[in-house]
Design a protein around this motif. Structure first.
Motif, short mmCIF file in Angstrom:
data_model
loop_
_atom_site.label_atom_id
_atom_site.label_comp_id
_atom_site.label_asym_id
_atom_site.label_seq_id
_atom_site.Cartn_x
_atom_site.Cartn_y
_atom_site.Cartn_z
N ALA A 228 -14.40 -4.59 12.17
CA ALA A 228 -14.29 -3.21 11.63
C ALA A 228 -15.52 -2.29 11.54
O ALA A 228 -15.56 -1.62 10.48
CB ALA A 228 -13.36 -2.99 10.43
N GLY A 229 -16.19 -2.49 12.34
CA GLY A 229 -17.56 -1.94 12.37
C GLY A 229 -18.53 -2.46 11.41
O GLY A 229 -19.60 -1.95 11.39
N LEU B 87 0.92 -1.28 0.19
CA LEU B 87 0.09 -0.20 -0.19
C LEU B 87 0.78 1.46 -0.03
O LEU B 87 0.40 2.42 -0.47
CB LEU B 87 -0.91 -0.04 1.08
CG LEU B 87 -2.21 -0.88 1.42
CD1 LEU B 87 -2.75 -0.88 2.37
CD2 LEU B 87 -3.06 -0.59 0.24
N THR C 210 -11.35 0.11 -1.22
CA THR C 210 -12.11 0.33 0.11
C THR C 210 -11.92 -1.06 1.06
O THR C 210 -11.65 -1.37 2.12
CB THR C 210 -13.49 0.68 0.24
OG1 THR C 210 -13.60 1.98 -0.54
CG2 THR C 210 -13.95 0.93 1.49
N LEU D 215 -8.55 -1.80 2.14
CA LEU D 215 -8.28 -1.07 3.35
C LEU D 215 -8.97 -1.48 4.77
O LEU D 215 -8.41 -1.47 5.69
CB LEU D 215 -8.42 0.58 3.09
CG LEU D 215 -7.47 1.06 2.00
CD1 LEU D 215 -7.95 2.47 1.69
CD2 LEU D 215 -5.98 1.16 2.75
N ARG D 216 -9.94 -2.12 4.48
CA ARG D 216 -10.91 -2.71 5.68
C ARG D 216 -10.30 -3.78 5.88
O ARG D 216 -10.14 -4.02 7.12
CB ARG D 216 -12.35 -2.69 4.98
CG ARG D 216 -13.27 -2.55 6.18
CD ARG D 216 -14.66 -2.60 5.88
NE ARG D 216 -15.02 -1.01 5.71
CZ ARG D 216 -16.13 -0.46 5.28
NH1 ARG D 216 -17.26 -1.38 5.02
NH2 ARG D 216 -16.28 0.72 5.03
N GLU E 89 -6.97 -6.54 10.22
CA GLU E 89 -5.78 -7.09 10.33
C GLU E 89 -5.12 -6.22 11.68
O GLU E 89 -4.53 -6.65 12.57
CB GLU E 89 -5.13 -6.82 9.18
CG GLU E 89 -3.39 -6.72 9.32
CD GLU E 89 -3.00 -8.06 9.32
OE1 GLU E 89 -3.66 -9.25 8.87
OE2 GLU E 89 -2.15 -8.51 10.29
N GLN E 90 -5.05 -5.04 11.70
CA GLN E 90 -4.75 -4.25 12.54
C GLN E 90 -5.37 -4.36 13.90
O GLN E 90 -4.68 -4.61 14.96
CB GLN E 90 -4.64 -2.74 12.34
CG GLN E 90 -4.58 -1.82 13.36
CD GLN E 90 -3.20 -1.09 13.05
OE1 GLN E 90 -2.38 -1.40 12.25
NE2 GLN E 90 -2.92 -0.15 14.12
N SER E 91 -6.69 -4.42 13.89
CA SER E 91 -7.48 -4.75 14.76
C SER E 91 -7.22 -5.80 15.64
O SER E 91 -7.22 -6.11 16.73
CB SER E 91 -8.96 -4.63 14.59
OG SER E 91 -9.80 -4.69 15.70
N ALA F 157 -7.51 -2.82 8.16
CA ALA F 157 -7.98 -2.45 9.48
C ALA F 157 -8.44 -3.53 10.46
O ALA F 157 -7.85 -3.71 11.35
CB ALA F 157 -9.28 -1.30 9.10
N TYR G 25 -14.11 -7.00 17.12
CA TYR G 25 -12.96 -6.56 16.85
C TYR G 25 -12.55 -6.93 15.58
O TYR G 25 -11.60 -6.62 14.71
CB TYR G 25 -11.69 -6.64 17.91
CG TYR G 25 -11.37 -8.26 17.83
CD1 TYR G 25 -10.17 -8.56 17.35
CD2 TYR G 25 -11.95 -8.91 19.00
CE1 TYR G 25 -9.95 -10.03 17.45
CE2 TYR G 25 -11.53 -10.35 19.07
CZ TYR G 25 -10.51 -10.68 18.21
OH TYR G 25 -10.21 -12.14 18.48
N MET H 287 -4.44 -7.85 15.54
CA MET H 287 -3.12 -7.70 16.16
C MET H 287 -3.16 -7.16 17.76
O MET H 287 -2.68 -7.26 18.49
CB MET H 287 -2.09 -7.21 15.30
CG MET H 287 -0.60 -7.27 15.99
SD MET H 287 0.38 -6.65 14.50
CE MET H 287 0.52 -4.99 15.04
N GLN H 288 -4.11 -5.81 17.42
CA GLN H 288 -4.31 -5.14 18.80
C GLN H 288 -4.89 -6.18 19.99
O GLN H 288 -4.62 -5.86 21.04
CB GLN H 288 -5.22 -3.99 18.66
CG GLN H 288 -4.73 -2.78 18.32
CD GLN H 288 -5.90 -1.66 18.14
OE1 GLN H 288 -6.54 -1.71 18.82
NE2 GLN H 288 -5.61 -0.88 17.10
N GLU H 289 -5.77 -6.92 19.38
CA GLU H 289 -6.51 -8.04 20.35
C GLU H 289 -5.40 -8.70 20.91
O GLU H 289 -5.32 -9.36 21.97
CB GLU H 289 -7.57 -8.60 19.87
CG GLU H 289 -8.43 -9.30 20.52
CD GLU H 289 -9.13 -8.23 21.77
OE1 GLU H 289 -9.21 -7.05 21.40
OE2 GLU H 289 -9.56 -8.73 22.92
N LEU H 290 -4.45 -9.26 20.13
CA LEU H 290 -3.35 -10.36 20.66
C LEU H 290 -2.64 -9.57 21.63
O LEU H 290 -2.34 -9.84 22.44
CB LEU H 290 -2.49 -10.67 19.14
CG LEU H 290 -1.40 -11.34 19.55
CD1 LEU H 290 -1.87 -12.70 20.24
CD2 LEU H 290 -0.76 -11.89 18.46
#
Lengths: 249, 249
Positions: free
Chosen positions: B244-245, B94, B131, B134-135, B140-142, B138, B241, B144-147
């Motif tokens: 992504a909403g 990206l 989109t 990118l989602r 993916e990021q979320s 997002a 999580y 990792m945050q949960e991990l």
DNA sequence: CGCCCTATTGACCCTTGTCAATGCGCGTGG
DNA sequence: CCACGCGCATTGACAAGGGTCAATAGGGCG
């Protein structure tokens, strides 16, 4: 308050940050500067963004300090990132996703706003701006990964040392470290613990070790690293992960 | 090998994944299907991507199972993500950033390739594809945050349970969970430990607890959750999580 | 003056890591 | 067909890093 100045610098932080990861034409620079007109101000410990909401604008931290965190079901929480001036508060706008975490201002902070439609126009003319934003997102992701690496397996002492090295590095890139190696660090020990997966008490003890060793002094919301190289050596800090493949400085 | 089929399904995984997070026109769907022509095959434990390289294409895991990890200076490592069919191996493309981690195939796996120039053309015609990508980033990021949330503060038992719930959820979205609640999970206990920040021995003991409680059975690279709801309750698993909403399924 | 938040310290305990041995299944070469 | 080796799961005993609890102290502020 005396510290106030430590967390401030010119309003062009975002510009400098973007320019650090992607080359910007003068036209693009002018576009950015003129577009960041609306600024919101937050008091200490105020929410900048809330989990679950959706936001129609890009929010850039211009002045101050902030962190993102997520709650656990048991009421404890995990801080997932610290934000310094120039950082984008949340990248959810890229995909119109909901924000997946809370963003909290630490000391008084200012946040620049940029309308998505305005951004779209800007990117139309200067595509490198989007590349810059995406690269910031990549660095952000990489930073969180490194935090996971810390929490997942480094000792408490190394976690603390590593975080101090990271903050020193990141803040130096936005001219917030002075000649003596000092920088504002407006966290409580409890908050640092929430980021590193350690208890307040344990953070306190490891900080004392670093102090005794002459590697870090934390007083009055200010951290001083008398010998950054030695601290880096202690925890094998390597800032590559903060650069997304962009050559050093 | 018998298990092989457990990690496979149709080649349209990516399409289904994208469609789950963003609505796709039939034209966009056709474009995606026709563009994923080149496929690379990897043997078990082979590198799909290497840290520090740069890649001119999008790599999508079509069949199999993989993980990303980063080494620590002391030689241990942290697994930062597991990839299931439909996942994009790395989002560095990206921003033309370097890959910041290694991606390893677990069992034999297939990876679809998509040229960046080809992608650009596709996105030109069907912006919703970008989109969607990118989602995915997002989410993916979320994830990792949960991990990070797990490793930073959940007990060993909850970490293991939470990861099993997550895999069950993610794999069910790509039809890789059968009616009995079983799914292929080709990790060793040591690898799971590298992801959760726990030693192999401790993983083993917690798995046994779950087995004794009748909450999870792990045999022959296959996990069975006899009562997913009970397991979710144990660790307060909440899949928000992972979305992504985007409203549930 | 009193309150509250944060830093600091001590004592104790518990979760998790380490070390080492055993077993088990599988593939390979003899 | 069998012996051997290897990777992985499993167990036990023990050590230790880090958490918890509780008390004290030191500002800053109403």
């Amino acid at each position: 308050m005396m510290m106030e100045s430590t967390f401030s610098n010119s309003g062009k932080t975002w510009l400098r940050r973007l320019a650090a990861v992607v080359s910007l034409s003068s036209g693009a620079q002018a576009a950015i500067l003129s577009s960041l007109t609306q600024t919101r101000h937050f008091r200490a410990r105020e929410h900048i963004m809330r989990d679950g909401t959706r936001d129609g604008s890009v929010q850039v931290l211009l002045r101050g300090f902030a962190y993102r965190h997520r709650y656990r079901p048991d009421g404890t929480r995990q801080i997932t990132a610290f934000l310094v001036p120039g950082d984008i508060c949340d990248f959810g706008f890229l995909s119109h996703s909901a924000v997946s975490q809370n963003v909290i201002a630490l000391p008084a902070s200012s946040v620049g706003q940029l309308d998505l439609s305005q951004l779209a126009g800007m990117v139309e003319k200067h595509p490198e701006i989007m590349t810059g934003i995406l690269r910031c997102a990549a660095i952000e992701q990489s930073t969180m990964q490194e935090l996971l690496v810390s929490v997942g397996g480094r000792t408490a002492l190394h976690r603390v040392a590593h975080m101090l090295c990271e903050m020193h590095y990141r803040l130096s890139k936005v001219d917030l470290v002075d000649a003596e190696g000092s920088f504002g660090f407006p966290l409580t020990q409890s908050e640092l613990g929430d980021a590193l997966g350690l208890s307040t008490v344990h953070i306190n003890r490891k900080i004392q070790v670093l102090r005794r060793e002459g590697l870090a002094i934390w007083r009055d919301k200010t951290i001083t690293l008398p010998d950054p190289q030695a601290l880096r050596a202690l925890c094998s800090f390597d800032p590559t992960y903060l650069r997304a493949g962009v050559p050093a400085h």
